[in-house]
Every structure is written in structure tokens, then in C-alpha cells.
Design a protein around this motif. Sequence first.
Motif, PDB file in Angstrom:
ATOM      1  N   ASP A 192    -113.713  52.540  35.196  1.00 43.09           N
ATOM      2  CA  ASP A 192    -113.525  51.525  34.343  1.00 43.09           C
ATOM      3  C   ASP A 192    -112.147  51.278  33.912  1.00 43.09           C
TER       4      ASP A 192
ATOM      5  N   LYS B 231    -118.824  54.864  40.593  1.00 40.89           N
ATOM      6  CA  LYS B 231    -119.035  53.843  39.427  1.00 40.89           C
ATOM      7  C   LYS B 231    -118.314  52.893  39.016  1.00 40.89           C
TER       8      LYS B 231
ATOM      9  N   GLN C  56    -117.194  49.710  37.054  1.00 41.97           N
ATOM     10  CA  GLN C  56    -117.785  48.971  36.152  1.00 41.97           C
ATOM     11  C   GLN C  56    -117.204  47.475  36.290  1.00 41.97           C
TER      12      GLN C  56
ATOM     13  N   ASP D 104    -121.753  48.860  38.549  1.00 44.97           N
ATOM     14  CA  ASP D 104    -122.280  48.835  37.491  1.00 44.97           C
ATOM     15  C   ASP D 104    -122.177  47.494  36.891  1.00 44.97           C
TER      16      ASP D 104
ATOM     17  N   LYS E 205    -125.397  45.742  35.500  1.00 48.01           N
ATOM     18  CA  LYS E 205    -126.411  45.467  34.562  1.00 48.01           C
ATOM     19  C   LYS E 205    -126.812  44.309  34.720  1.00 48.01           C
TER      20      LYS E 205
ATOM     21  N   THR F  94    -130.853  53.980  27.270  1.00 49.00           N
ATOM     22  CA  THR F  94    -129.375  53.782  27.423  1.00 49.00           C
ATOM     23  C   THR F  94    -128.625  55.104  26.465  1.00 49.00           C
ATOM     24  N   SER F  95    -127.370  55.292  26.562  1.00 46.72           N
ATOM     25  CA  SER F  95    -126.578  56.222  25.773  1.00 46.72           C
ATOM     26  C   SER F  95    -126.193  55.779  24.376  1.00 46.72           C
TER      27      SER F  95
ATOM     28  N   VAL G  31    -131.442  55.044  34.708  1.00 45.27           N
ATOM     29  CA  VAL G  31    -130.420  55.297  33.775  1.00 45.27           C
ATOM     30  C   VAL G  31    -130.956  55.893  32.242  1.00 45.27           C
TER      31      VAL G  31
ATOM     32  N   PRO H  54    -124.882  58.741  32.031  1.00 47.19           N
ATOM     33  CA  PRO H  54    -123.593  58.611  31.712  1.00 47.19           C
ATOM     34  C   PRO H  54    -123.769  59.074  30.259  1.00 47.19           C
TER      35      PRO H  54
ATOM     36  N   ILE I 118    -121.344  61.892  29.021  1.00 47.36           N
ATOM     37  CA  ILE I 118    -120.661  63.105  28.732  1.00 47.36           C
ATOM     38  C   ILE I 118    -119.294  62.798  28.901  1.00 47.36           C
TER      39      ILE I 118
ATOM     40  N   ALA J 239    -116.225  61.025  26.985  1.00 50.35           N
ATOM     41  CA  ALA J 239    -115.693  60.175  25.921  1.00 50.35           C
ATOM     42  C   ALA J 239    -116.882  59.831  24.704  1.00 50.35           C
ATOM     43  N   GLN J 240    -118.167  59.982  25.279  1.00 54.09           N
ATOM     44  CA  GLN J 240    -119.370  59.764  24.239  1.00 54.09           C
ATOM     45  C   GLN J 240    -119.824  60.973  23.831  1.00 54.09           C
TER      46      GLN J 240
ATOM     47  N   ASN K 232    -122.414  60.710  35.021  1.00 53.66           N
ATOM     48  CA  ASN K 232    -121.225  60.004  35.197  1.00 53.66           C
ATOM     49  C   ASN K 232    -120.172  60.376  33.729  1.00 53.66           C
ATOM     50  N   SER K 233    -118.877  60.469  34.343  1.00 53.75           N
ATOM     51  CA  SER K 233    -117.653  60.533  33.186  1.00 53.75           C
ATOM     52  C   SER K 233    -116.606  59.445  33.707  1.00 53.75           C
ATOM     53  N   SER K 234    -116.216  58.531  32.627  1.00 57.02           N
ATOM     54  CA  SER K 234    -115.438  57.586  33.222  1.00 57.02           C
ATOM     55  C   SER K 234    -114.007  57.731  32.384  1.00 57.02           C
ATOM     56  N   ARG K 235    -113.956  57.720  31.047  1.00 57.17           N
ATOM     57  CA  ARG K 235    -112.427  57.549  30.363  1.00 57.17           C
ATOM     58  C   ARG K 235    -112.074  59.184  30.290  1.00 57.17           C
TER      59      ARG K 235
HETATM   60  O1  LIG Z   1    -125.062  51.921  33.239  1.00 60.32           O
HETATM   61  C1  LIG Z   1    -124.225  52.730  32.762  1.00 60.32           C
HETATM   62  O2  LIG Z   1    -123.647  53.091  33.502  1.00 60.32           O
HETATM   63  C2  LIG Z   1    -124.255  52.967  31.534  1.00 60.32           C
HETATM   64  C3  LIG Z   1    -125.494  52.950  30.529  1.00 60.32           C
HETATM   65  C4  LIG Z   1    -125.544  53.700  29.637  1.00 60.32           C
HETATM   66  O3  LIG Z   1    -126.777  53.809  28.819  1.00 60.32           O
HETATM   67  N1  LIG Z   1    -124.324  54.097  28.858  1.00 60.32           N
HETATM   68  C5  LIG Z   1    -123.223  53.723  29.663  1.00 60.32           C
HETATM   69  O4  LIG Z   1    -122.076  54.408  28.981  1.00 60.32           O
HETATM   70  N2  LIG Z   1    -123.145  53.229  30.883  1.00 60.32           N
HETATM   71  C6  LIG Z   1    -121.834  53.130  31.509  1.00 60.32           C
HETATM   72  O5  LIG Z   1    -121.171  54.303  31.830  1.00 60.32           O
HETATM   73  C7  LIG Z   1    -119.712  54.601  31.596  1.00 60.32           C
HETATM   74  C8  LIG Z   1    -119.483  55.314  30.629  1.00 60.32           C
HETATM   75  O6  LIG Z   1    -118.064  55.439  30.331  1.00 60.32           O
HETATM   76  P1  LIG Z   1    -117.394  56.965  29.373  1.00 60.32           P
HETATM   77  O7  LIG Z   1    -117.902  56.769  28.360  1.00 60.32           O
HETATM   78  O8  LIG Z   1    -115.774  56.329  29.369  1.00 60.32           O
HETATM   79  O9  LIG Z   1    -117.449  58.144  30.325  1.00 60.32           O
HETATM   80  C9  LIG Z   1    -119.303  52.934  31.148  1.00 60.32           C
HETATM   81  O10 LIG Z   1    -118.882  52.129  32.145  1.00 60.32           O
HETATM   82  C10 LIG Z   1    -120.743  52.566  30.576  1.00 60.32           C
HETATM   83  O11 LIG Z   1    -120.747  51.009  30.830  1.00 60.32           O
END
Ligand SMILES: O=C(O)c1cc(=O)[nH]c(=O)n1[C@@H]1O[C@H](COP(=O)(O)O)[C@@H](O)[C@H]1O
Length: 274
Positions: free
Chosen positions: A27, A63, A65, A97, A99, A151-152, A190, A214, A216, A218-219, A241-244
Motif C-alpha cells: 500500500d 497484496k 492495493q 486488492d 474490491k 471486513t476489518s 476476507v 487483514p 494485524i 496498524a489496525q 496481511n500486514s501492510s503499513r
Molecule cells: O481486502 C482487504 O485486503 C481488506 C479487507 C478488510 O476488511 N480490511 C482491510 O484492511 N483490507 C485491506 O488490507 C490492508 C490493511 O492494511 P494495514 O492496516 O496497513 O495492515 C489495506 O490494503 C486494506 O485495504
Amino acid sequence: MHTTSTFIDRLNAAWTTRNSLLCVGLDPDPAKFPAHLSGGPDAIFEFCKAIVDATADLACAFKPQIAYFAARRAEDQLEALIAHIRERHPEVPVILDAKRGDIGSTAEQYAVEAFERYRADAVTVNPYMGRDSIEPYLAWSDRGVILLCRTSNPGGSDLQFLDVGGERLFERVARLAAGEWNHTGQLALVVGATFPAEIARVRELTGDMPLLVPGIGAQGGDVEATVKAGRSSAGSGLMINSSRAILYAGKGEDFAQAARAVALATRDAINRYR
Ligand SMILES: O=C(O)c1cc(=O)[nH]c(=O)n1[C@@H]1O[C@H](COP(=O)(O)O)[C@@H](O)[C@H]1O
């Protein structure tokens, strides 16, 4: 390239050979890039390429985005990035990703975008428009389709928790995805790491279906609770998934090494509870 094996075969192979359930999310936000990269014409590609090369042996999937690329007219850099992963790390599946979600004729175009233009192994799809909005992606028989289920984000409960005749909407999505919608075996779901009770419920409803989880990092989702709730019968089945938390672990010239250190610690933390 994409010949006989399916997305789920490739994912299974990556889980096993890498001993990892970690999905590295790409991301790229230029405002958070290290100073030496900001401003360059291919900064988004260069940043992501460095992260990919530093973490590929630790990841069961990447993944990207799409919004982070499209917002900055950097779709060409996304194409180049996926081509780079295909060439240098061909054993790591790429989940685009995006959606997506639309009527069948438009979904056909989204499928071409994800699978032909970007050459993704799988794409995220919003199931709100129902079965015929998902069907066109399944024509690409060696690719995966990952449906939003629980979703998260906090607002996910607004609709996903609605009672639809004795069950919650996300439970209906899970049952359809594990049953009549999955006649080709290409679907995954998801489920956010921020809701372990619902991960457990989705696991119960879907057998060993792969789950993209997703949330873990940052969220703030809990790794132990996520793994314990979501692991399959074989102690696998998850793309966590972990991004940030990985991408922006460091701000200096060694940012990719800092990202690797966080990815390694995250992979190991996940493996502790499998
Ligand atoms: O489909 C996704 O990847 C997704 C679904 C969801 O319910 N929540 C969610 O955070 N995501 C994606 O997962 C990634 C989470 O990023 P971080 O919170 O930085 O780890 C982002 O690219 C969101 O768009």
C-alpha cells in the motif's frame, strides 16, 4: 506462467515451502517514503520493489492495493511491480486488492484488468451484487476470487451483522462461498483480524477454505487470537496481511531491512500459534 496449477495450489505450495502464513500488503503512500526515494518518477515502483525483494522468502503472498497506484496515475508502476514479482519471485502469488463488484458484463472487464493486464493470481471482489457479479472471474480457471465476508473496519458491522432470516449477512456470504457459489473451487474469503470470534465462525462454516485476514499491525488485530480462530485443520489456511506496519517500519535508507525485520517477527509470531 499460469498454466496447470490453480491459485489455491500455488498458495498451498507457498504456505509449505516458506513455512509462512504472512501476506505482505503493498500500500505505497509516497508521503511516508524515505527521503531519498521521494520525488523520483518511479518512486512507487522502487519503494515496492525493495520491499518485495527484502521479504519474498518470508511471504505466502503479496497484496498490492490498487487505489494507492491509481490515485497517483501509477498503474504502469503496478504492472511493472507485478511483472517483477513474476520474474524474480514466481513462487509467491499476487493478490490484486481491488474490491471490485458490478454486473456481469462489467465484471468481465474487471476480470481482464486483474488477470490479463496485471496478471494477478487472485483478486478481491465485493459480493454485494450477488452470484452473477462473481461468475465472470471464475472463467479464469487458474485464478482465485477472494470475497469480502467480515471486513476489518468498525463499519463492517453495519450491514454484515444484519439478521437475514436467522443468520447474519456475513454468515450467509460464507455459506454461499463455501457451497453453491463455489462450483469451481476458486473462492476464498476476507475476514478481519480485528474480529476473532467471526473468524472462528467463518472457519466453522467453510471447512479448510483459504481466508485472507487483514487487520494485524496498524489496525491492532491480535495475532494469537487470529491464528487460533482461523487456522485450518492442517494448521494453515490463512493469508494474514500486514501492510503499513511492515512498509513503514523504517524511514531511512535501510527501510527495506527494517521492513524485513518486522516481516520476520510477524511470520514467527504467527507460526507460534499454528
Ligand atoms: O481486502 C482487504 O485486503 C481488506 C479487507 C478488510 O476488511 N480490511 C482491510 O484492511 N483490507 C485491506 O488490507 C490492508 C490493511 O492494511 P494495514 O492496516 O496497513 O495492515 C489495506 O490494503 C486494506 O485495504
